[in-house]
Write a protein that holds these residues in place. Structure first.
Motif, PDB file in Angstrom:
ATOM      1  N   PRO A 121      -1.757   5.146   2.926  1.00  0.00           N
ATOM      2  CA  PRO A 121      -1.945   3.828   2.302  1.00  0.00           C
ATOM      3  C   PRO A 121      -2.968   3.872   1.183  1.00  0.00           C
ATOM      4  O   PRO A 121      -4.032   4.480   1.319  1.00  0.00           O
ATOM      5  CB  PRO A 121      -2.430   2.959   3.467  1.00  0.00           C
ATOM      6  CG  PRO A 121      -3.004   3.924   4.464  1.00  0.00           C
ATOM      7  CD  PRO A 121      -2.214   5.181   4.314  1.00  0.00           C
ATOM      8  N   GLN A 159       0.804  -1.218   0.000  1.00  0.00           N
ATOM      9  CA  GLN A 159       0.000   0.000   0.000  1.00  0.00           C
ATOM     10  C   GLN A 159       0.839   1.272   0.000  1.00  0.00           C
ATOM     11  O   GLN A 159       0.299   2.373  -0.095  1.00  0.00           O
ATOM     12  CB  GLN A 159      -0.931  -0.011   1.218  1.00  0.00           C
ATOM     13  CG  GLN A 159      -1.916  -1.172   1.188  1.00  0.00           C
ATOM     14  CD  GLN A 159      -2.821  -1.188   2.394  1.00  0.00           C
ATOM     15  OE1 GLN A 159      -3.716  -0.356   2.530  1.00  0.00           O
ATOM     16  NE2 GLN A 159      -2.600  -2.142   3.283  1.00  0.00           N
ATOM     17  N   ARG A 160       2.163   1.100   0.109  1.00  0.00           N
ATOM     18  CA  ARG A 160       3.071   2.248   0.137  1.00  0.00           C
ATOM     19  C   ARG A 160       4.328   1.928  -0.685  1.00  0.00           C
ATOM     20  O   ARG A 160       5.440   1.905  -0.153  1.00  0.00           O
ATOM     21  CB  ARG A 160       3.468   2.585   1.574  1.00  0.00           C
ATOM     22  CG  ARG A 160       2.278   2.903   2.491  1.00  0.00           C
ATOM     23  CD  ARG A 160       2.726   2.940   3.924  1.00  0.00           C
ATOM     24  NE  ARG A 160       1.645   3.218   4.856  1.00  0.00           N
ATOM     25  CZ  ARG A 160       0.809   2.300   5.345  1.00  0.00           C
ATOM     26  NH1 ARG A 160       0.932   1.016   4.966  1.00  0.00           N
ATOM     27  NH2 ARG A 160      -0.141   2.636   6.194  1.00  0.00           N
ATOM     28  N   PHE A 192       5.245   8.870   6.228  1.00  0.00           N
ATOM     29  CA  PHE A 192       4.816   7.747   5.397  1.00  0.00           C
ATOM     30  C   PHE A 192       3.778   8.240   4.384  1.00  0.00           C
ATOM     31  O   PHE A 192       2.950   9.099   4.708  1.00  0.00           O
ATOM     32  CB  PHE A 192       4.168   6.652   6.242  1.00  0.00           C
ATOM     33  CG  PHE A 192       5.076   6.008   7.237  1.00  0.00           C
ATOM     34  CD1 PHE A 192       6.408   5.782   6.961  1.00  0.00           C
ATOM     35  CD2 PHE A 192       4.580   5.615   8.474  1.00  0.00           C
ATOM     36  CE1 PHE A 192       7.245   5.179   7.894  1.00  0.00           C
ATOM     37  CE2 PHE A 192       5.397   5.001   9.415  1.00  0.00           C
ATOM     38  CZ  PHE A 192       6.733   4.789   9.121  1.00  0.00           C
ATOM     39  N   PRO A 193       3.793   7.691   3.186  1.00  0.00           N
ATOM     40  CA  PRO A 193       2.688   7.979   2.266  1.00  0.00           C
ATOM     41  C   PRO A 193       1.380   7.421   2.828  1.00  0.00           C
ATOM     42  O   PRO A 193       1.380   6.438   3.579  1.00  0.00           O
ATOM     43  CB  PRO A 193       3.089   7.234   0.982  1.00  0.00           C
ATOM     44  CG  PRO A 193       4.526   6.872   1.155  1.00  0.00           C
ATOM     45  CD  PRO A 193       4.776   6.758   2.627  1.00  0.00           C
ATOM     46  N   GLU A 222       6.090   3.604  -2.463  1.00  0.00           N
ATOM     47  CA  GLU A 222       7.094   4.672  -2.407  1.00  0.00           C
ATOM     48  C   GLU A 222       8.186   4.364  -1.389  1.00  0.00           C
ATOM     49  O   GLU A 222       9.330   4.793  -1.542  1.00  0.00           O
ATOM     50  CB  GLU A 222       6.417   5.994  -2.057  1.00  0.00           C
ATOM     51  CG  GLU A 222       7.369   7.179  -1.954  1.00  0.00           C
ATOM     52  CD  GLU A 222       6.679   8.432  -1.446  1.00  0.00           C
ATOM     53  OE1 GLU A 222       7.299   9.168  -0.656  1.00  0.00           O
ATOM     54  OE2 GLU A 222       5.522   8.663  -1.850  1.00  0.00           O
TER      55      GLU A 222
END
Length: 398
Positions: free
Chosen positions: A239, A91-92, A236-237, A94
């Motif tokens: 999700p 989900q991340r 964090f990006p 990046e």
């Protein structure tokens, strides 16, 4: 041979059957003790097979649950840890890009700093003067394996005592571990350093090492046991769960097998497989044990797929796939969904090339992942609360 890394599904199932009697309280009570290479311990050593899905997480969980019931809770939770890490990174994506950039930056820094380069070389060769750390480094190089508790100690000493770049430690593990997994490896190193659970880091302590190695080591006075966590490396990006419910629309398809999922016989294909290819794994830079296992596991999957689907499985580099699928006369190529990591990076280059010749890539998700991954939005403990429901859904499928 110190560890039997026979890279076949049959060997993985045999390892599972051998371990099952110990998957209950024996595992729960002894899993943190590392008595050393060759000595009996409580862990399963199933992860090289699970990581490539020569045997699947669901198979392992079902077997442990059937054998021990609630007594297998701790072992089942540890299997779900790998699932959680995969779902979190899925989900991340990046964060994988960020990690690869950190490896490149730290490598460039090392190349320009002779003192850092020398310190890295000593650490990777097991020549730091810290006996336990040095033994673990040499064991990893020789066998492709470390006990999970030793991995945590090693990472903590690398980061906080030796003051080496965490990303290069993670890269060292990723290249040499036979069970190297992009999500578990990257995020576990981040967790040890205090980057994953912000401000909470894992500190290796001499007393803990002494106790849980049965007195083999006592690095008292050699470790930094009061370090600060690593500096925050950014937010964090948010999700974002990927689109995973693809299904073939054509009656005839070409199957693509990748190292990330080597049990194609159990994929929900729903079409006639008229040709099959194995994407040649990228073995550059991997240690001897890791290369051997990856190569053998792919060969085993190709043999099984050939028997199951009644086609010859060709091992091909990514650039040859469009011509192969075109010659097969299909409009769709199906493959198991490849999670974030090197495999997904390779797939990203394949899909446009297939599309350019009129062939659609269809990525098939397993029901296990579709159920579990969406819950990996925060830390592991909220995810752990979902495990009983995930188990109930799994048992209801029977």
């Amino acid at each position: 041979m110190l560890y039997d890394w026979t890279p076949t599904r049959e060997a993985g199932l045999a390892r599972l059957a051998d371990f099952l009697p110990r998957a209950g309280r024996h595992y729960a009570n002894g899993r943190n003790v590392d008595p050393g290479p060759g000595a009996p311990d409580a862990v399963s050593r199933l992860s090289p097979w699970i990581r490539r899905r020569l045997i699947t997480e669901e198979e392992v969980i079902r077997a442990a649950s059937a054998h021990h019931g609630a007594a297998a809770e701790k072992f089942i939770q540890e299997v779900f840890w790998r699932t959680y890490w995969k779902g979190w990174l899925e989900q991340r994506p990046e964060m994988w890009v960020r990690y690869r950039a950190d490896v490149a930056s730290a490598s460039a820094h090392s190349a320009a700093d002779p003192d850092l380069a020398a310190a890295l070389a000593r650490a990777q060769a097991g020549q730091t003067g810290i006996d336990c750390f040095d033994d673990w480094a040499r064991t990893l190089l020789a066998t492709g394996w470390l006990h999970n508790h030793a991995r945590m100690w090693f990472a903590s000493i690398w980061i906080f005592t030796l003051r080496l770049p965490w990303a290069l430690g993670a890269d060292f593990f990723f290249r040499h571990l036979v069970d190297a997994d992009a999500a578990s490896n990257t995020l576990s190193w981040r967790w040890v350093g205090g980057l994953q659970t912000r401000g909470k880091h894992y500190v290796a302590r001499a007393s803990n090492i002494h106790q849980n190695t049965n007195g083999r080591y006592n690095p008292a006075g050699l470790l930094d046991e009061a370090p600060a966590p690593l500096a925050d490396d950014g937010p964090f990006p948010a999700p974002q769960f990927p689109h995973l419910d693809e299904k073939p629309s054509q009656p005839r398809v070409c199957l693509l097998i990748t190292e990330d999922d080597l049990h194609p016989e159990s994929l929900p294909i729903g079409a006639d497989v008229v040709a099959a290819a194995l994407l040649a794994p990228d073995l550059a830079g991997r240690g001897q044990s890791a290369r051997h296992f990856s190569q053998g596991a792919c060969e085993d999957a190709a043999r099984r797929a050939s028997r199951h689907f009644g086609v010859t499985v060709e091992t091909l580099p990514a650039e040859d796939l469009p011509a192969f699928a075109t010659a097969a006369g299909v409009r769709e190529m199906v493959t198991a969904h490849v999670p974030v990591g090197p495999g997904a990076d390779a797939m990203a280059s394949v899909i446009p090339e297939l599309s350019a010749v009129g062939i659609q890539m269809v990525r098939l998700a397993r029901r296990y992942d579709l159920r579990a991954w969406p819950h990996a939005t925060r830390g592991f403990f909220p995810f752990k609360e979902k495990i009983p429901a995930l188990l109930a859904a799994m048992h209801a499928d029977r």
